[in-house]
Design an enzyme around this catalytic site. Structure first.
Site, PDB file in Angstrom:
ATOM      1  N   ARG A   4     -48.020 -41.489 -30.515  1.00 49.08           N
ATOM      2  CA  ARG A   4     -49.409 -41.998 -30.600  1.00 49.08           C
ATOM      3  C   ARG A   4     -49.376 -43.627 -30.376  1.00 49.08           C
ATOM      4  NH1 ARG A   4     -52.086 -38.800 -33.994  1.00 49.08           N
ATOM      5  NH2 ARG A   4     -53.964 -39.968 -33.245  1.00 49.08           N
ATOM      6  N   PRO A  58     -61.620 -37.353 -35.947  1.00 48.63           N
ATOM      7  CA  PRO A  58     -62.258 -37.853 -37.272  1.00 48.63           C
ATOM      8  C   PRO A  58     -61.380 -38.266 -38.512  1.00 48.63           C
ATOM      9  CG  PRO A  58     -62.773 -35.606 -36.612  1.00 48.63           C
ATOM     10  CD  PRO A  58     -61.879 -35.979 -35.648  1.00 48.63           C
ATOM     11  N   GLU A  59     -61.496 -39.380 -38.994  1.00 45.91           N
ATOM     12  CA  GLU A  59     -60.849 -39.819 -40.119  1.00 45.91           C
ATOM     13  C   GLU A  59     -61.293 -39.451 -41.358  1.00 45.91           C
ATOM     14  OE1 GLU A  59     -57.939 -42.023 -39.720  1.00 45.91           O
ATOM     15  OE2 GLU A  59     -57.690 -42.530 -37.903  1.00 45.91           O
ATOM     16  N   LYS A  98     -57.044 -34.228 -44.591  1.00 48.75           N
ATOM     17  CA  LYS A  98     -58.084 -34.005 -43.670  1.00 48.75           C
ATOM     18  C   LYS A  98     -58.322 -32.471 -43.523  1.00 48.75           C
ATOM     19  CE  LYS A  98     -57.042 -37.814 -40.630  1.00 48.75           C
ATOM     20  NZ  LYS A  98     -56.863 -38.182 -39.286  1.00 48.75           N
TER      21      LYS A  98
END
Ligand SMILES: [Zn+2]
Length: 261
Positions: free
Chosen positions: A250, A2-3, A58
């Site tokens: 990443r 989820p961004e 976040k």
């Protein structure tokens, strides 16, 4: 993962469901969540009133009336399910918060990587965070100062939550592509003019109507990204094949021509 826009939406749903209400019960349903939120902590939450729900980067913070905080983070693919206390929780629900009015909030996460923990005081509940990615005060001056001592590449530096809170892997790659900045460029070496371009690009990708931030596990949404997850496919601007490299563990996707070093 989820961004920021998804976390913001989830936080708003949570806020609407629980703000001002009183906790009847908090229960963990998975060993990983139980380690973070032991039964003794969960018991302390009973009968406490929820004063406010907020997002920082976040992180989602559920503030209780007595100053304590329940801290939640979705990590890879958590989400809230809002249900009722008289039903059975979903099979992927890892923790639940029951309110005295019959509302139930389920922390739903297939992989059980989400975080949920109790903090007696708000100030020990969060790591140090930089400016919010969608804060109007984010400008080239701020970013230039924040990156001044960074000898790492710009892509991992952008994802460092101490620099900008809430910018994840997907949108960091998308923003660098739009700003035509090579993801391997040394963070501290980028001019203010280019940083200004990068900030505009961050705003565009976070607010874009053309690339709604659907879950990236949903294959139908993948084509909405310009470079993310498009290795070998052609750049939307120059038709050069998109490349994938690994930075700080990443995947980074970029166009070797538009984003020349
Ligand atoms: Zn290109």
């Amino acid at each position: 993962m989820p961004e920021l826009p998804e976390v913001e939406k989830a936080m708003r749903r949570l806020r609407k469901a629980i703000e001002g209400k009183t906790i009847a019960l908090v229960r963990t349903l998975h060993p990983a969540l139980n380690r973070q939120l032991p039964d003794a902590h969960a018991r302390r939450l009973k009968t406490r009133r929820i004063s406010r729900v907020e997002r920082r980067g976040k992180h989602q913070l559920i503030h209780l009336e007595d100053g304590s905080v329940l801290h939640a983070h979705f990590r890879m693919n958590g989400d809230w399910l809002i249900s009722r206390t008289d039903g059975d929780p979903d099979r992927f629900t890892r923790a639940l918060i029951d309110l005295t009015d019959g509302t139930r909030v389920e922390l739903n996460d297939r992989r059980a990587l989400s975080a949920l923990s109790f903090h007696a005081r708000a100030d020990d509940s969060l790591p140090v965070l930089g400016i919010e990615a969608n804060d109007p005060a984010l400008d080239a001056e701020y970013l230039s100062k924040a990156l001044a001592a960074r000898r790492s590449s710009i892509k991992p530096a952008l994802m460092d939550q101490k620099v900008i809170a809430g910018l994840g892997n997907i949108y960091a790659a998308e923003a660098l592509w739009r700003a035509r900045i090579n993801p391997r460029a040394v963070a501290s070496s980028i001019s203010k003019a280019r940083l200004a371009r990068l900030i505009n690009a961050i705003r565009e990708v976070l607010g874009s109507k053309h690339r709604p931030p659907g879950r990236y596990t949903d294959k139908a949404n993948r084509h909405r990204f310009a470079v993310y997850d498009r290795e070998g496919q052609t750049c939307l601007v120059c038709s050069t094949p998109i490349r994938r490299i690994v930075q700080a563990g990443r995947s980074t996707y970029y166009c070797p021509k538009c984003q020349r070093s």
